[in-house]
Structure formats: structure tokens, C-alpha cells
Write a protein that holds these residues in place. Structure first.
Motif, short mmCIF file in Angstrom:
data_model
loop_
_atom_site.label_atom_id
_atom_site.label_comp_id
_atom_site.label_asym_id
_atom_site.label_seq_id
_atom_site.Cartn_x
_atom_site.Cartn_y
_atom_site.Cartn_z
N SER A 135 -13.62 92.87 9.77
CA SER A 135 -13.21 93.88 8.79
C SER A 135 -11.83 94.40 9.19
O SER A 135 -11.46 94.37 10.36
N LEU A 176 -21.45 87.96 -0.75
CA LEU A 176 -20.01 87.69 -0.83
C LEU A 176 -19.67 86.46 -0.01
O LEU A 176 -19.80 86.48 1.23
N ARG A 191 -21.97 91.94 4.24
CA ARG A 191 -21.47 90.83 3.44
C ARG A 191 -22.63 89.97 2.93
O ARG A 191 -22.66 89.57 1.75
N GLY A 206 -17.88 95.93 -1.45
CA GLY A 206 -17.92 95.88 0.01
C GLY A 206 -16.81 96.62 0.72
O GLY A 206 -16.60 96.39 1.91
#
Lengths: 265, 279, 265, 279
Positions: D113, D178, D173, C124
Motif C-alpha cells: 500500500s 481487486l 484486496r 479500497g
């Protein structure tokens, strides 16, 4: 966070059929008191031990082992492990033989929380030819070279015996640390018996191993917890007691009585 | 050095001097047998001061002086260690080819394959021994491996090992392209041996004093390669070597544990006697 | 086997275009004297550095770097690396950005002499999306889970600066060892400059790092060899000298003169 | 504790008390910012004695006492360390989820992020910063990550980060499955912020005293999520906290390095002043 507990509480918390490991190596610094308490419980567990010695012999002799992974089993100068012999030769104990480097790689894979580790070991030897092994040859994803994949070794419970611990759970091992520090990072639960519980560890040398309290679940003061095995510098291997053990350990009733007494200090 | 060294020597003393001769360069000298251990100390004392000794295999007692051999080496030798190490580094040293190892196999075959794991079928062995340990790792990493067999017999020197912990010469090795971990030599109570690099068999490099080729052939479970001329006699230990072995490196006689027939009760006797040497 | 040599001999032995690495981290225990000597040579090398600091800035400023792998480049409290900025922003320096865990895994792969290591990192995030990276996603050969393969990092030459070495090559680092001990196992040649060369290292504590002589090719006594970077406990970071370096290092002529003088003690 | 603590406080002191509140359990408390570092010391002194401190990030000085902050922490703090550790173990701790980290990102976007690597295109950046460091590793290993941005501005709080070092909430995500490494919260000189778990945006948890929602919106490069009722004011530092910060943990005022506008020459001043504290 105080972590002082008792051996009884530790052993009671071992899950039935759980994967148990022990620190030390061969006839050195084996957690004999912990093994005796676990043997006395008579609830079968699976074992994965780097260099197995009398602690594994004792559990095998008590009939408390349903599976064994090892890179070595033996009593060093005192010869082969009688109960390992019996279990393998007569009783068909399910077992996996690892090489030392493969075992270390498996423990390190667990410490990194990856499912496997690549090694070069295993080429041209018979332990790779056995049915049901957890190892596999595979091509390197970057170079294409053939390597051996070994699975992560992640014990549910690890027992160590140490020279000294503090009440917070920091561990001091004097002499050879074997794989104890790496196993402590790999295991889900780490129980440490020690000659001494102190308020603070002091003055370590480069030749000692310390394990951070962050890896330790509980500690217990168990003087003589290594039984007759060597604990540098506290006491050398007691050849008389070890010889006595070897002479009797094929007798299951004797083993049960021995375990019930706890490890002799 | 004393001038009163008895030039008569035991087979253990012979084996020690043969094994002391193999070390060159900055390597870690370790051995699975007592004679190999004493040989490493002898090499460091006399021939190869640059080698690394460990206190009876203790990674904590790394890079030690050649102290007297005892059963509980850590107590005597660790205090001389230059530093501490651990088992992870041990295998990094092996990966980097920095060990010189003398193994004590239970079986060796004509190609130099060796076995310390099981007798019989691994799945239900006749004798479950100790497992392959680090031999498969050493075999793919170190240039060479040395063997010490305490008692040369047809049960130890076999046509084919029951379980391959280390791979000798021959087609299997060639097919895998394995160039490392080759058998350097075998020392027994009878002589010193070599393995043909094609896997054709084992030859006699030298015979210990008083041993004949026929003695060895009778004690070997396969046909030896025919000798190329007269077989030399193994060089006997020098007076200096005997002095160092007996007076300095093994005053208790721990080496007798590697005798082809160790005296009964020896382990207990040694354990008792070494108490004087421990701090 | 005595290993005492000189910095000149070490630098002369670095192969042109070879892969060079440095120990220490950021503004701590950087082998500045070695970097200055290498910069003065003006022969380009490739660099792979875990936590690069002024030693890499200096080599970049001297135009002696043709490729850079890093997990960090910076001058800590003194800000960004001016010559790294110039090289990346203006000069198109070929570079690979690693994460810290991936870099450590790459070094450990080299210490195990396997061509790669599996990690969970890289998921990611954009450094996995760059063209030409040496990392690859692959399925675990045992469980099928997706992992990241990173290549082994095997420097041709590693330079470290240590507090103390002995004449045989044993190394003592007081304070944070960063990745020095692991890099020493990974590199083909290990050159150590040190404040002091002694006959025997004594009395190490658990908070010091030692490196065995078996990993060390040569040592040289170079007092002040860490330049203005911190060397615990010998001297803290010299903020005045470091600030002076930052103020001038964008000037290539100044950098060349600075390198030619050797690292200031 | 002195009763003469001045209840007026700086934004750094406000940030320290917010960050001191995040530690629970036996974790290693580290931070990329000075305020985060002092916050961990404050937490250990007052709220979470079980956390592990390191001597200014030195793995050799592992598990330290909450000593005064200086630039060269090893000199002051290392002597209180319980043991030594190394960078390999550091990442084993991270793999085991045993770190609580406060990052100092240069850019944070509306999804959480973050970026410390480059401004502009990575291949030919406008500004080459320091690289992704350990953020991608922390992101897939630790339960949560905390952000501290010293100066809340549209250049720091951006619609989309130029380079993703850590991944916030949202479809990317979710697609990767995740669940770890989620942004716990962001602290700036203006307030404390949360990220919506679907990636919808950033909301205000609290505003520092004297700051309005409009102030924050103006300083943010994207639209904030509308507040759900009145926005609370961040709890001001208590007298006890101010005493500990000023007198015990940061007597030199190293925290001023994290001021939105640090005074010129501060680093040199601190380096000079701390000489008295070093042994």
C-alpha cells in the motif's frame, strides 16, 4: 510497431456474430470498401452505428446483419435507406433505436470502462416505451432525481475511413470526425482504411481529428475507401454514383455483385 | 444591393425569411431543412451576427461565415470556421441550451408532438424512416424547438403522431413537469402556426400571401383552433432579404429542394452546377 | 458580441461565498493575476480546483478560502504548498479530496448537466472512508455492479489564463490544456485573462486547445497574468520568483502586500 | 558511443536502468520521479521504441521523442510530439490499461500500500502533502504500478501507511476481488523489492552494489521477508546506458534532484543552466 495490414486481413478477423461499428455519418466518410468486403463475406454480424448510411444499407441488402442499434439510418439528401426500410418493414430485423445523446453517452461509458452512463434524455418520448430496450429510468444515487441509464457500447470491431494514417497507426481525419475518435476508444479492435499511408503525419490544424496509434489495431491503404460518400477535402459526395446505388440496392443479386467488386473508388 | 430585385417570391423564400427571424443571442443555429439552413445564414448576415453557423453541420467547421449554400457545404464554408469542434461538445452545447434548432418533422400533431422515426407501429412499421435522432435530447434540453414542414397536408399535420420523437403540450408534459423543449412555432408552405400551451390545439399565427384559413384547414388532419379575429398575412420577404437569399446565400437555388413539389432531377442538377463553386 | 472586459470587473462580479475554480495545473499556466486580485478583495469564496498550485496557496495565505475541493495541491518541483499545509494542519480548513479521475468525472457530469457520474475509482482506498464525503457507492442500474457516484462540479466562476483570445471570446491555449476546456463547459461564468487580445485566432495546431466563445463570459488582456508559473511557449517557470514566493508566503502580511501589487509579470 | 564512459555510477543512474527495464508493448510511460522520467526515455531509446512519451507530462506534447531532460520539458520536447491529447483522453487511456506508471510514494508499507496524501490523521494531518492524485484511479485500472522511493528509510518504508492512496496485497484486496493495480516492484537507493501476493510482506529482489541485507533491514520500518538464498546484486548500468543517460538524455544532471541528498541550490542551478537548451 508497424501496423500496416490489408483490408482482407481485417475483414477475415471479424468474429462471426461479433458487434461491428462504422465511423463517419450519413453520407460522409463512410468506410464503404470495408463494408463491401464485409458484405461479400456473407457472415452475419451485429451492428451498432451512430449515424448509419449506405454502409449499413449495403450490409442489410446483402443479408449480413442480424441485429442493428442506431441513432440514425438514412441517406441524407438521397432519402431513406431502402434496405433498412425492407429489413424493418418486411423482415423483422431486431433493432434498437437510440437518441444521439444516449448513443454518445453509451460510447463514452465504454471509453471510461463503466457499464452505463446517466443521461436526461428519454423523458416523454416513445422510444423509452418499446419492449426489450436496454435503457432504464433510475434515481440518481446522490440527489434522487430520475435519470435514464444507457448501457456502454463496446464494439468488437470498429471500421473507420480516414484521410491519412501513419505506419504506426496514428490517424488523421480532415473534416467532421463524427464519433470516430470516441468509438476508437470504446472498441476492442479498431481497423482504419485510409486514402494514404505516410511515414509521419504533419501539420494538423484544430479542425482535424487525430486518433492515437494506441487505439488502433491495424491500418490499410485503400484509396477511394469511402466509395461515393463525401471525404473532405479529397472528394465531395458523388451524387451520380449514389443515385445509381439507390436505384439498384433493393435487388439482392445486384447488391452481392456490388459488394464482390469492392467499393468503387 | 441591386435595385432590380424581383419582388415576386417563392414559398421557400417566404419560409426562409420567417425562420431567419427566430435567432437571438449567442446560439448555434442549425436546421434539418435547407430553408432553415439558409435562414440561419440570412440571420447571421442581417440580424444576428453573434449566432454560430456550422459548415453544413460539420463539427470541424464550427463558427463559420454566411457563405453560399451548396450540397457539399464543407468545401465552401469550412475554410471560414473559427475553430474545430466535435460531437461530444455538440451535445454539451445542447445540454447547456446553446442551440436553436429548426426541425423538419414528417408528422406534427395538434399538441406539437413530432415524429421522424416511423409511420405505423414501430415494431413493424409501414415506413421505417430515420429514427428519433436528437429530437428527444433537444426536447429535454433546449428551451424551444421550431418546426418546418415543407408540404402542409393531412398526412403531415395529424391528429396524433404515430411515434413521439418530441413531446408537445398537454397532460403528459405537465405530469412529467417538463418545461423545456416546447414547440416554438411551425412554418409550412401555407403559414405560420402556434401551439396552445395547454395542448388544446394549433392556431394560425399568420397565413402566407394568397392562402386562406379554409385552405389550411383542408390541408390539416385535425380541426384548427378558431382564429381570434382576422388572421394576419405573413410579412413578405423584403427586397434586401431577397437580394441576400438569391445573390449571396443561395445563388444555385438549393432552396428549391424544399419546394412542396421539387422539380425532378434537381439534386443531380445542383450537384453538377455546384462544381464551379468548389475549390 | 465583443467580450473584452477588465480583470477588476471580473473579480468584482465574483459572488461572495461563490464556488470558484482555476485552470492550469500545478506550476503551469495558473491565472495568478486573477488569483491575486481575488485575494486582495479579501471576500471569502469556496474553491474547487483540479490541480491546485500557487494560485490556491495565495488565496489560502490571504485567508480568502472557506472550503477547498481538490485532486492535487502542490508546487511541483518546489515542494508542498505552505499555506495549504497551514490551512489543513493548523486551521481546520473544510476540504474534500478527490482522485483525478473522479474530479474529471464530476466536471464532465456538469458539462452534461446531469447531477452525477459513475466511476470505478475509490475502491479500497481511504479517501472513500472519510466523513462527509460527497461520494457514494451504488449498484449499476443495468448490471448491478458496484460503482462510485461522484457529484457534478459546477463552478460559479472559472478563471483561466490563456495565450491568446479574440475579442469575441474564442480562446487559444498553447501547450497542455489541463481541464480548462471541460471546466469552461461546466462553469456558470467563465473569465479568461490572456497574454494577447487579437481580432481573430489563426492557424491553430492539433496540439493547442481552443475554447468556443459560446462558453466564455468575458476576456481581459493581462500580459504576464500567469505570474511566475510556466506559460508555453511564452515563458518557462521562473524558479527564482517562485522560490521567493515560497520563502515568504507563510507570512500573511507579505501575502497581502503581494496580492495587492497584482501578480508580477 | 564514446569509449570513455566512466563505469562508476551514481545511485540515480542505477535506479534509472532498473526502471528502464519495465516497459513492454505500446504503453504510455510516465513517472512521478525524475529518474522514472529519464528511465522511460532510456527505454524508448534502447529497448522499447513503441512506448509513448509525453513532454514532461504535457498532454499537448503527446508521443514524443526521447529528448534531453530539462525542468521545462515542453520547450524542448513538445516540438517532437506526434499529436495533441487532453486529460479526458489520459484517463480513457488509464481506463483501458494503456499506462505504465512509476510512482514516487512518500510511504510504502509491507503489503505494497502507498501514500502521497497526508502524514498523520487526514482530518488534521501532521503533514498535508499533495492528495491521493490519480493513484486510486490507477490502482483499479492498470495491471501494475511501480514505486520509486528516493531515500530508503524507516519513515518511508512503514509498517502501515497513514492513508491508503493505493492498496497493496492482503485480505482487503482479496475481499474486494481487486486483481488490477498490484504493486509490481519498489526501487529505492538501496535495492529492488517485491511484495508477497498474499500480503505477507516485502522481499528483496536485488541489492544495489555495496548494499547488504542488514543495511536494508535497518533502513526499513518493518521486518523484511527472509531472503531465499543469496540476494543477487542489481545489474549495474551498462556503458551504453551510462552514455545515453549522461550524454543524450540528461546532460544537465536533472537526475540529481532524485539523489537521496540533493545538493543545495540544485534547482536554481538547473533552471539557470537549462536556459541554453530552451529555444
Amino acid at each position: 510497431m508497424k501496423k500496416v495490414s490489408s483490408l482482407d486481413a481485417m475483414v477475415a478477423a471479424v468474429p462471426p456474430h461479433g458487434l461491428v461499428s462504422f465511423g463517419g455519418g450519413g453520407m460522409v466518410r463512410k468506410p464503404m470498401a470495408a463494408a463491401a468486403a464485409l458484405a461479400a463475406r456473407e457472415t452475419p454480424v451485429r451492428l451498432s452505428v451512430f449515424l448509419a448510411g449506405p454502409e449499413v444499407d449495403l450490409l442489410l441488402g446483402a443479408g449480413a446483419v442480424e441485429q442493428l442499434d442506431y441513432a440514425y439510418v438514412g441517406l441524407d439528401a438521397l432519402g431513406l435507406s431502402p434496405n433498412f426500410r425492407h429489413a424493418r418493414e418486411k423482415a423483422g430485423l431486431p433493432a434498437v433505436e437510440w437518441t444521439e445523446a444516449m448513443y454518445i453517452a453509451g460510447v463514452e461509458a465504454a471509453t471510461r470502462r463503466v457499464p452505463f452512463a446517466p443521461t436526461r434524455s428519454g423523458l416523454g418520448v416513445d422510444l423509452m416505451e418499446l419492449p426489450g430496450i436496454p435503457f432504464r429510468r433510475f434515481p440518481c444515487p446522490l440527489t434522487g432525481e430520475e435519470l435514464t441509464a444507457v448501457p456502454a457500447i463496446r464494439p468488437d470491431v470498429l471500421f473507420l475511413h480516414a484521410n491519412e494514417v501513419d505506419t504506426l497507426g496514428n490517424v488523421r481525419i480532415t473534416g467532421d470526425g463524427f464519433l470516430d475518435a470516441q468509438l476508437a476508444r470504446a472498441a476492442r479492435t479498431v481497423y482504419v482504411t485510409a486514402e494514404r499511408v505516410v511515414d509521419r503525419l504533419e501539420g494538423m490544424s484544430e479542425r482535424e481529428t487525430t486518433i492515437s496509434r494506441l487505439w488502433v489495431s491495424a491500418v490499410a491503404e485503400v484509396p477511394g475507401g469511402a466509395g461515393f460518400t463525401a471525404l473532405y477535402p479529397d472528394h465531395p459526395l458523388d451524387y451520380a454514383q449514389a443515385g445509381d446505388y439507390v436505384a439498384h440496392c433493393a435487388d439482392r443479386e445486384w447488391v452481392r455483385a456490388y459488394a464482390a467488386k469492392g467499393a468503387p473508388a | 444591393m441591386s435595385s432590380a430585385v424581383d419582388p415576386e417570391f417563392t414559398v421557400e423564400e417566404q419560409v426562409i425569411t420567417v425562420l431567419a427571424d427566430i435567432y437571438r443571442g449567442e446560439v448555434i443555429a442549425v436546421s434539418a431543412t435547407v430553408c432553415g439552413d439558409i435562414a440561419a445564414r440570412l440571420a447571421k448576415a442581417l440580424y444576428a451576427p453573434e449566432i454560430v453557423l456550422m459548415a453544413g453541420g460539420s463539427m470541424a467547421g464550427f463558427d463559420c461565415a454566411p457563405t453560399p449554400k451548396v450540397l457539399n457545404d464543407e468545401w465552401v464554408t469550412s475554410p471560414t470556421a473559427a475553430r474545430g469542434s466535435d460531437w461530444t461538445e455538440a451535445f454539451d452545447f445542447i445540454s447547456a441550451g446553446k442551440y436553436a434548432i429548426t426541425m423538419g418533422p414528417v408528422q406534427v400533431d395538434r399538441t406539437g408532438s413530432c415524429n421522424i422515426s416511423v409511420l405505423g407501429d414501430w415494431r413493424r412499421p409501414k415506413v421505417a424512416m430515420i429514427g428519433s435522432r436528437g429530437i428527444p435530447d433537444d426536447m429535454v434540453r433546449l428551451a424551444e424547438m421550431t418546426f418546418h414542414v415543407r408540404r402542409h397536408s393531412p398526412r403531415a399535420l395529424v391528429e396524433k403522431v404515430d411515434f413521439r420523437c418530441g413531446l408537445g403540450f398537454g397532460p403528459d408534459r405537465d405530469r412529467l413537469g417538463l418545461t423545456l423543449g416546447v414547440p416554438r412555432m411551425l412554418v409550412t408552405d401555407l403559414g405560420v402556426f402556434d401551439f396552445d400551451r395547454t395542448g388544446a390545439g394549433m392556431s394560425v399565427r399568420s397565413l402566407h400571401p394568397g392562402v386562406t384559413f379554409d385552405d389550411v384547414q383542408q390541408a390539416t388532419g385535425f380541426a384548427l383552433l378558431p382564429p381570434d379575429g382576422a388572421v394576419p398575412t405573413t410579412r413578405p420577404p423584403s427586397e434586401e432579404e431577397l437580394y441576400w437569399i438569391r445573390e449571396r446565400l443561395d445563388p444555385l437555388g438549393v432552396r428549391r429542394l424544399d419546394s412542396p413539389k421539387p422539380p425532378p432531377g434537381l439534386l443531380a442538377e445542383l450537384a453538377e452546377r455546384e462544381r464551379e463553386l468548389l475549390p
